[in-house]
Design a protein around this motif. Structure first.
Motif, mmCIF file in Angstrom:
data_model
loop_
_atom_site.group_PDB
_atom_site.id
_atom_site.type_symbol
_atom_site.label_atom_id
_atom_site.label_comp_id
_atom_site.label_asym_id
_atom_site.label_seq_id
_atom_site.Cartn_x
_atom_site.Cartn_y
_atom_site.Cartn_z
ATOM 1 N N PRO A 138 33.293 -46.068 -21.082
ATOM 2 C CA PRO A 138 33.480 -44.889 -21.809
ATOM 3 C C PRO A 138 34.434 -44.643 -21.513
ATOM 4 C CG PRO A 138 31.207 -45.909 -20.317
ATOM 5 C CD PRO A 138 32.071 -46.806 -20.590
ATOM 6 N N ASP A 139 34.924 -43.755 -21.792
ATOM 7 C CA ASP A 139 36.106 -42.907 -21.422
ATOM 8 C C ASP A 139 36.108 -41.937 -20.486
ATOM 9 O OD1 ASP A 139 37.721 -43.341 -24.374
ATOM 10 O OD2 ASP A 139 36.776 -41.330 -24.726
ATOM 11 N N PRO A 140 37.222 -42.255 -19.191
ATOM 12 C CA PRO A 140 36.851 -41.640 -17.985
ATOM 13 C C PRO A 140 36.868 -40.473 -17.649
ATOM 14 C CG PRO A 140 38.876 -42.153 -18.502
ATOM 15 C CD PRO A 140 38.619 -42.710 -19.605
ATOM 16 N N ASP A 141 36.207 -40.236 -16.641
ATOM 17 C CA ASP A 141 35.522 -38.467 -16.218
ATOM 18 C C ASP A 141 37.142 -38.183 -15.478
ATOM 19 O OD1 ASP A 141 33.511 -38.545 -17.734
ATOM 20 O OD2 ASP A 141 32.172 -39.166 -16.290
ATOM 21 N N ILE A 142 37.507 -39.232 -14.899
ATOM 22 C CA ILE A 142 38.737 -38.347 -13.669
ATOM 23 C C ILE A 142 39.981 -39.865 -14.077
ATOM 24 C CG2 ILE A 142 39.279 -38.350 -11.165
ATOM 25 C CD1 ILE A 142 36.092 -38.265 -10.729
ATOM 26 N N LEU A 143 40.595 -39.387 -14.004
ATOM 27 C CA LEU A 143 41.824 -40.689 -13.553
ATOM 28 C C LEU A 143 42.140 -39.277 -12.270
ATOM 29 C CD1 LEU A 143 43.723 -42.527 -14.731
ATOM 30 C CD2 LEU A 143 45.590 -40.585 -15.077
ATOM 31 N N PHE A 179 49.807 -44.536 -19.426
ATOM 32 C CA PHE A 179 48.385 -45.423 -19.275
ATOM 33 C C PHE A 179 47.245 -44.539 -19.813
ATOM 34 C CE2 PHE A 179 44.296 -45.360 -15.844
ATOM 35 C CZ PHE A 179 44.553 -46.994 -15.619
ATOM 36 N N MET A 180 46.583 -45.788 -20.804
ATOM 37 C CA MET A 180 45.057 -45.135 -21.178
ATOM 38 C C MET A 180 45.325 -43.978 -22.200
ATOM 39 S SD MET A 180 42.245 -45.784 -18.287
ATOM 40 C CE MET A 180 40.971 -46.522 -20.002
ATOM 41 N N LEU A 207 33.847 -48.276 -11.822
ATOM 42 C CA LEU A 207 35.266 -47.887 -10.934
ATOM 43 C C LEU A 207 35.925 -49.153 -11.854
ATOM 44 C CD1 LEU A 207 37.942 -46.980 -9.529
ATOM 45 C CD2 LEU A 207 36.461 -48.786 -7.871
ATOM 46 N N LEU A 208 36.666 -48.227 -11.908
ATOM 47 C CA LEU A 208 37.803 -49.782 -13.468
ATOM 48 C C LEU A 208 39.204 -49.331 -13.374
ATOM 49 C CD1 LEU A 208 36.529 -48.458 -16.979
ATOM 50 C CD2 LEU A 208 35.765 -50.917 -15.869
#
Length: 96
Positions: free
Chosen positions: A38-43, A55-56, A2-3
């Motif tokens: 790592p690239d997120p799976d969920i935003l 954002f990102m 969790l970032l």
């Protein structure tokens, strides 16, 4: 993982990485502030806005986006579980 990024600008991140890349000829991804993550799976975008707001933007290519009207401090465990349950029902194709 969790970032939580606060006051992060994807545009500024890409600009600073571009300057370093031109000067050092390194791999571009390694120059971003998000290097090694790592690239997120969920935003989850809170606050009722249906936009990314800078954002990102480099890292969200295959990220599943979820929007809620609730503000970040008001999100509860059941809200996160609802998002996770929806996420697990998605057939992810990664560009195919």
């Amino acid at each position: 993982y969790l970032l939580i990024y606060i006051n992060y600008s994807g545009k500024a991140d890409i600009q600073q990485a571009s300057l370093k890349y031109n000067n050092n000829h390194l791999k571009f991804d390694n120059l971003l502030m998000t290097k090694g993550i790592p690239d997120p799976d969920i935003l989850i975008r809170s606050g009722g806005f249906n936009r990314l707001s800078d954002f990102m933007i480099y890292n969200l290519t295959f990220t599943e986006l979820f929007f809620t009207k609730k503000l970040w401090p008001d999100l509860k465990k059941q809200d996160l579980l609802k998002v996770l349950n929806k996420f697990y029902l998605i057939e992810r194709k990664f560009g195919l």
